[in-house]
Design an enzyme around this catalytic site. Sequence first.
Site, PDB file in Angstrom:
ATOM      1  N   GLY A   7       0.831  -1.203   0.000  1.00 28.09           N
ATOM      2  CA  GLY A   7       0.000   0.000   0.000  1.00 28.09           C
ATOM      3  C   GLY A   7       0.865   1.251   0.000  1.00 28.09           C
ATOM      4  N   GLY A   8       0.816   1.984  -1.093  1.00 32.21           N
ATOM      5  CA  GLY A   8       1.621   3.204  -1.208  1.00 32.21           C
ATOM      6  C   GLY A   8       0.781   4.432  -0.924  1.00 32.21           C
ATOM      7  N   GLY A   9       0.044   4.400   0.196  1.00 30.84           N
ATOM      8  CA  GLY A   9      -0.732   5.575   0.605  1.00 30.84           C
ATOM      9  C   GLY A   9       0.052   6.363   1.643  1.00 30.84           C
ATOM     10  CB  VAL A  11       0.258   4.630   6.934  1.00 32.31           C
ATOM     11  CG1 VAL A  11       1.058   3.695   7.815  1.00 32.31           C
ATOM     12  CG2 VAL A  11      -0.632   5.531   7.785  1.00 32.31           C
ATOM     13  N   GLY A  12       1.923   4.067   4.219  1.00 34.43           N
ATOM     14  CA  GLY A  12       2.899   3.239   3.488  1.00 34.43           C
ATOM     15  C   GLY A  12       4.095   4.060   3.021  1.00 34.43           C
ATOM     16  CE  LYS A 177      -4.482   5.913  16.472  1.00 31.82           C
ATOM     17  NZ  LYS A 177      -4.179   5.468  15.163  1.00 31.82           N
ATOM     18  CG  ASN A 181      -8.539   5.896  15.458  1.00 29.66           C
ATOM     19  OD1 ASN A 181      -7.818   4.933  15.669  1.00 29.66           O
ATOM     20  ND2 ASN A 181      -8.072   7.001  14.904  1.00 29.66           N
ATOM     21  CG  ASN A 185     -10.511   8.773  12.988  1.00 35.78           C
ATOM     22  OD1 ASN A 185      -9.837   9.364  13.814  1.00 35.78           O
ATOM     23  ND2 ASN A 185      -9.967   7.893  12.170  1.00 35.78           N
ATOM     24  CB  SER A 243      -7.437   8.293   8.114  1.00 34.50           C
ATOM     25  OG  SER A 243      -7.937   7.769   9.308  1.00 34.50           O
TER      26      SER A 243
HETATM   27  N1  LIG Z   1      -2.880   8.745   7.465  1.00 32.11           N
HETATM   28  C1  LIG Z   1      -2.751   8.819   8.764  1.00 32.11           C
HETATM   29  O1  LIG Z   1      -2.325   9.867   9.301  1.00 32.11           O
HETATM   30  C2  LIG Z   1      -3.094   7.635   9.637  1.00 32.11           C
HETATM   31  C3  LIG Z   1      -3.627   6.466   9.116  1.00 32.11           C
HETATM   32  N2  LIG Z   1      -3.880   5.407   9.945  1.00 32.11           N
HETATM   33  C4  LIG Z   1      -4.426   4.133   9.443  1.00 32.11           C
HETATM   34  O2  LIG Z   1      -3.495   3.530   8.553  1.00 32.11           O
HETATM   35  C5  LIG Z   1      -4.191   2.775   7.552  1.00 32.11           C
HETATM   36  C6  LIG Z   1      -3.735   3.281   6.174  1.00 32.11           C
HETATM   37  O3  LIG Z   1      -4.164   4.634   6.071  1.00 32.11           O
HETATM   38  P1  LIG Z   1      -3.627   5.657   4.979  1.00 32.11           P
HETATM   39  O4  LIG Z   1      -2.243   5.337   4.611  1.00 32.11           O
HETATM   40  O5  LIG Z   1      -3.961   7.003   5.481  1.00 32.11           O
HETATM   41  O6  LIG Z   1      -4.587   5.296   3.753  1.00 32.11           O
HETATM   42  P2  LIG Z   1      -4.425   5.737   2.216  1.00 32.11           P
HETATM   43  O7  LIG Z   1      -5.805   5.713   1.632  1.00 32.11           O
HETATM   44  O8  LIG Z   1      -3.607   6.961   2.107  1.00 32.11           O
HETATM   45  O9  LIG Z   1      -3.579   4.547   1.605  1.00 32.11           O
HETATM   46  C7  LIG Z   1      -4.074   3.277   1.392  1.00 32.11           C
HETATM   47  C8  LIG Z   1      -3.307   2.723   0.228  1.00 32.11           C
HETATM   48  O10 LIG Z   1      -3.679   1.363   0.028  1.00 32.11           O
HETATM   49  C9  LIG Z   1      -3.600   1.133  -1.356  1.00 32.11           C
HETATM   50  N3  LIG Z   1      -4.335  -0.084  -1.708  1.00 32.11           N
HETATM   51  C10 LIG Z   1      -5.652  -0.348  -1.590  1.00 32.11           C
HETATM   52  N4  LIG Z   1      -5.920  -1.590  -2.050  1.00 32.11           N
HETATM   53  C11 LIG Z   1      -4.745  -2.108  -2.462  1.00 32.11           C
HETATM   54  C12 LIG Z   1      -4.373  -3.346  -3.053  1.00 32.11           C
HETATM   55  N5  LIG Z   1      -5.275  -4.302  -3.307  1.00 32.11           N
HETATM   56  N6  LIG Z   1      -3.079  -3.548  -3.358  1.00 32.11           N
HETATM   57  C13 LIG Z   1      -2.141  -2.590  -3.109  1.00 32.11           C
HETATM   58  N7  LIG Z   1      -2.436  -1.389  -2.568  1.00 32.11           N
HETATM   59  C14 LIG Z   1      -3.723  -1.157  -2.251  1.00 32.11           C
HETATM   60  C15 LIG Z   1      -4.213   2.381  -1.970  1.00 32.11           C
HETATM   61  O11 LIG Z   1      -3.848   2.438  -3.328  1.00 32.11           O
HETATM   62  P3  LIG Z   1      -4.275   3.644  -4.304  1.00 32.11           P
HETATM   63  O12 LIG Z   1      -3.294   4.744  -4.026  1.00 32.11           O
HETATM   64  O13 LIG Z   1      -4.082   3.032  -5.637  1.00 32.11           O
HETATM   65  O14 LIG Z   1      -5.678   3.999  -3.956  1.00 32.11           O
HETATM   66  C16 LIG Z   1      -3.575   3.449  -1.105  1.00 32.11           C
HETATM   67  O15 LIG Z   1      -2.356   3.863  -1.643  1.00 32.11           O
HETATM   68  C17 LIG Z   1      -5.687   3.008   7.804  1.00 32.11           C
HETATM   69  O16 LIG Z   1      -6.226   1.943   8.534  1.00 32.11           O
HETATM   70  C18 LIG Z   1      -5.709   4.303   8.617  1.00 32.11           C
HETATM   71  O17 LIG Z   1      -6.835   4.395   9.439  1.00 32.11           O
HETATM   72  C19 LIG Z   1      -3.594   5.475  11.275  1.00 32.11           C
HETATM   73  C20 LIG Z   1      -3.083   6.619  11.830  1.00 32.11           C
HETATM   74  C21 LIG Z   1      -2.798   7.791  11.076  1.00 32.11           C
HETATM   75  C1  LIG Z   2      -4.700   9.777  15.396  1.00 30.36           C
HETATM   76  C2  LIG Z   2      -5.516  10.180  14.179  1.00 30.36           C
HETATM   77  C3  LIG Z   2      -6.858  10.705  14.628  1.00 30.36           C
HETATM   78  C4  LIG Z   2      -4.712  11.276  13.553  1.00 30.36           C
HETATM   79  O1  LIG Z   2      -5.422  12.033  12.644  1.00 30.36           O
HETATM   80  C5  LIG Z   2      -5.735   9.000  13.287  1.00 30.36           C
HETATM   81  O2  LIG Z   2      -5.446   7.890  13.663  1.00 30.36           O
HETATM   82  C6  LIG Z   2      -6.422   9.104  11.977  1.00 30.36           C
HETATM   83  O3  LIG Z   2      -6.489  10.172  11.381  1.00 30.36           O
HETATM   84  O4  LIG Z   2      -6.921   8.052  11.530  1.00 30.36           O
END
Ligand SMILES: NC(=O)C1=CN([C@@H]2O[C@H](COP(=O)(O)OP(=O)(O)OC[C@H]3O[C@@H](n4cnc5c(N)ncnc54)[C@H](OP(=O)(O)O)[C@@H]3O)[C@@H](O)[C@H]2O)C=CC1
Ligand SMILES: CC(C)(CO)C(=O)C(=O)O
Length: 292
Positions: A7-9, A11-12, A177, A181, A185, A243
């Site tokens: 997952g290149g979002g 957190v990734g 956590k 959330n 959230n 998120s």
């Molecule tokens: N962002 C934050 O600040 C925080 C996030 N979290 C948690 O971390 C987790 C990830 O969040 P976040 O990174 O923000 O989410 P994002 O939506 O930014 O990233 C998710 C990524 O997963 C990819 N993805 C989805 N399906 C697939 C698949 N089948 N194969 C490969 N890649 C895939 C998406 O691809 P594509 O780009 O193509 O859509 C996207 O890049 C969540 O559970 C969130 O609640 C927790 C704390 C803080």
């Molecule tokens: C801790 C917090 C609330 C930070 O924004 C989070 O986990 C989220 O956005 O999903």
Amino acid sequence: MKVGIIGGGSVGLLSGSYLANDHEVTVYVRRAEQKTMINDYGLVLDQCSESIRVNALLVNEMVSEDLLIVCVKQQHIDNILPIIQQTNYHTPVIFLQNGMGHIDKLHRTGQPIMVGTVEHGALRRDNITVQHTGEGIIRLAALYTSDSPLRELTSKLNQPAFPFVFSADWKQMLHEKLLINTVINPLTALFDVANGQLLENSYLQQLASVLCREAATALNMDFNAAWDSVQQVIRNTKKNVSSMLKDIREDRGTEIDSITGYLMQISTNPIPNTEFIYRSIKAIETKKGLYP
Ligand SMILES: NC(=O)C1=CN([C@@H]2O[C@H](COP(=O)(O)OP(=O)(O)OC[C@H]3O[C@@H](n4cnc5c(N)ncnc54)[C@H](OP(=O)(O)O)[C@@H]3O)[C@@H](O)[C@H]2O)C=CC1
Ligand SMILES: CC(C)(CO)C(=O)C(=O)O
């Protein structure tokens, strides 16, 4: 170590950028365009001037890794599990999702499993760029398996600029956590505000406190300690777009079922404000046509 990040979002990319300091990182993505851009340009972490070299592959091109870190959202876990099941039986896998929806599904994988909580704020700007919007830590705990090798793994990942900490009790860690959330959230998503507004706007602060009380009761936690930690996270991430708010703004389904929905399932007392908030988020998702 060879570390594969699925997952290149937000957190990734954030985790990949830091872990590349000490490890050989491959980011597994689902779009060919993102794979090409990461391989051509590397990752860009907002505060660094130089790009960070990592590999990128499509998720169906997985090669052998020493560790996998799953950074997709709850709603995409079902697509990832079959891929993980085909990887080396001994490769540890870390799941970093918010909420609890994935836990019951993880016994299906044969690998040693860890779950984690992310206390950083992260915001992906484009296919290769990520902003570190709130500094925090990642807590890890072993799930259904013996602790000690995974404790050692946690210390291999740990670095001063991007700390990893081992927790002995996965359920307590995830519940702490989850409480945060369930408050931050949905409220930020409903009112379209950055996290900090939940303390700056007195009406939102009252709503946050009511939700915190219901969650603390449902999870058998002390309200005062819970409210202190919610306020601390709000202050640490005050500029963060949560998120869930990001999902709503980008017309995507949210993780409400695994967060607030889970709390409603396990609560033995009425939690009417939490139920109201749950239905409000579901109503927005329905209005946006996110359900068939
Ligand atoms: N962002 C934050 O600040 C925080 C996030 N979290 C948690 O971390 C987790 C990830 O969040 P976040 O990174 O923000 O989410 P994002 O939506 O930014 O990233 C998710 C990524 O997963 C990819 N993805 C989805 N399906 C697939 C698949 N089948 N194969 C490969 N890649 C895939 C998406 O691809 P594509 O780009 O193509 O859509 C996207 O890049 C969540 O559970 C969130 O609640 C927790 C704390 C803080
Ligand atoms: C801790 C917090 C609330 C930070 O924004 C989070 O986990 C989220 O956005 O999903």
